[in-house]
Design an enzyme around this catalytic site. Structure first.
Site: not given
Ligand code: SF4
Lengths: 293, 199
Positions: B36-38, B90
């Site tokens: 999800a961060h990617r 982040e």
């Protein structure tokens, strides 16, 4: 003895053992965690252990896996020479993992290391890991260890010049705990395997970390002393539960060894997080079984 | 200090938090881990819109165990995953998406700490492995997005009540508790090796 009956018994016992392992913390571990809580002086670290204990209680009450990382399933099997059938063991143990993944449920963790494909049932090449030893008697016994990824991530193998001896061992252990920091969800059990060969050292380390009961002392007085010395030293690092600062960095240090080649001194170090999950099943030749922790 | 906070969080809510404080959070928490961060970063680059408004929001590094009962999802267990892996992304997530509270385990690095200071966010840890305790504070699943990433990697938008204890380990003053603890351990290292007669 009918193979079909034995097959079913092993499968049933394994499913029960996996469920027990992922839901209930063994009594020796609970005791060690309560002791760590009582001995902790750092407020932050105490709060973390308190949350751990509350989580253990809730998992028991709700019959849910106590940590979402239900790991890779490892079986340590001890089979009696007179056990009626060896043929059914592996198949039943693998099947049990498939079923348990759905019914408990377990998190589907096995992924292909190159393609990333996840079969969704915790099965894969060589996984679940099944380690078989032979023992006297006509019973089959196996311990299930769902081994989480966080604590496995910080495993270490060292091959120092053998001349450095026990000093190299002590340094390797302190270095490993310092490097691991908060990653393996401390307080941890540090398993140390010495000698044999690279693979043997790690195998012994993992067994020492995951299988040996907390509060037990090493039968070898020299190693027992070394374990206690390292335990004290590691808890002076001040890492604490979850790395928030405190005494409770390790619950125990467990050491095992094999004879070594004169040219090598393999040191294997394997961590087991606070969520020590294990349950043992004992199956008689007639298919009756018992699951315990 | 113990704080009971509600989402959406204002900048002032998190600026007053200091390392060592404990938070219990009520409101909305969104799970997001590696994939999800990617995708957050990918979408930001491509100018695509993110399906959830994270302004003033809380994200949780977590890959839950989810059970599907008659087509309805239930989060069975959901403890935190190691946050270090999200360090790469982040700072941008804080800066560009306006996240104010991050929940994970194991601590984060200096890039995240810098973004927390500059844009007003904190990083907190929830007890590693305490997945039932976490799930017990989830009132309901509001929705799920990016399910194509797989159940553990999807964005689960959760309504939580008194989710905690969340220990603040990175605050908005630049302090980073995890780093301080490891630096402290490194200072004791030599003395410990001497005691063990290694050096
Ligand atoms: S390290 Fe252990 S307690 Fe922590 S998340 Fe992994 S399996 Fe759970």
């Amino acid at each position: 003895m009918n193979n079909r009956i034995l097959e079913e018994a092993i499968e049933k016992a394994a499913i029960e053992a996996i469920a027990k392992a992922v839901i209930y913390i063994p009594p020796d571990v609970k005791k060690a965690l309560i002791e760590a809580f009582n001995n902790e002086v750092s407020e932050a670290s105490r709060l973390q252990i308190k949350a751990i204990l509350k989580n253990i209680e809730l998992a028991e009450k709700m019959k849910m896996p106590l940590c979402q990382d239900t790991g890779i399933i490892m079986y340590y099997v001890r089979v009696g020479y007179e056990f009626p059938s060896f043929k059914v063991i592996e198949k039943s143990l693998v099947n049990a993992v498939k079923i348990a993944t759905n019914t408990i449920p377990l998190r589907p963790n096995t992924v292909h290391p190159f393609t990333g494909e996840n079969p969704g049932n915790n099965i894969g090449r060589y996984i679940p890991y099944i380690n078989i030893e032979f023992i006297d008697g006509d019973e089959l016994e196996f311990t299930v260890v769902p081994k989480g990824g966080g604590s496995e991530y910080v495993s270490v193998l060292k091959m120092p010049p053998p001349g450095e001896g026990v000093r190299a061992i002590k340094k390797a252990v302190v270095d490993a705990v310092l490097r691991a920091g908060s990653i393996p969800c401390p307080p941890t059990v540090v398993g140390v395997g010495i000698g044999g060969g690279s693979d043997i050292a790690l195998h012994l380390a993992k067994k020492a970390a995951c299988l040996r009961k907390l509060g037990s002392s090493n039968p070898d007085p020299v190693l027992d002393k070394l374990e206690k010395e390292l335990y004290e030293a590691l808890n002076e690092l001040g890492i604490g539960a979850m790395g928030v600062g405190g005494r409770s960095t390790v619950l125990a240090v467990h050491i095992d060894y094999a004879h070594r080649h004169p040219a090598t001194l393999p040191i294997g170090i394997v961590f087991q997080c606070w969520a020590i999950r294990r349950a043992t099943a004992r199956i008689s030749r007639d298919g009756s079984f018992k699951v315990f922790q | 200090m113990i704080y009971l906070l509600k989402t959406p969080l204002q900048e002032g809510d998190v600026r007053k938090l200091k390392v060592g404080d404990t938070v219990y959070l009520t409101g909305v928490v969104v799970t997001a881990r590696d994939a999800a961060h990617r995708r957050f970063i990918e979408y930001l680059k491509e100018g695509k819109s993110i399906p959830i408004d994270l302004r003033g929001g809380a994200i949780y590094h977590c890959g839950p165990i989810v059970k599907r009962i008659n087509n309805e999802f239930k989060i069975v267990v959901g403890g935190p995953t190691t946050s270090a892996r999200m360090e790469l992304y982040e700072a941008d997530v804080i800066k560009r998406l306006g996240v104010r509270l991050i929940i994970g385990k194991g601590g984060m690095g200096s890039k995240t700490a810098k973004a927390c200071r500059e844009f007003g966010a904190v990083y907190t840890i929830f007890t590693g492995g305490a997945g039932v305790l976490a799930a017990n504070t989830i009132k309901r699943i509001i929705k799920v997005e990016w399910l194509d990433l797989g159940i553990p990697e999807a964005l689960w938008v959760l309504e939580v009540e008194n989710f905690g204890p969340l220990l603040v380990t990175i605050d908005t003053t630049g302090r980073n508790l995890t780093k301080e603890i490891i630096e402290g351990a490194k200072r004791k290292y030599k003395e410990i090796l001497k005691k063990l007669e290694v050096i």
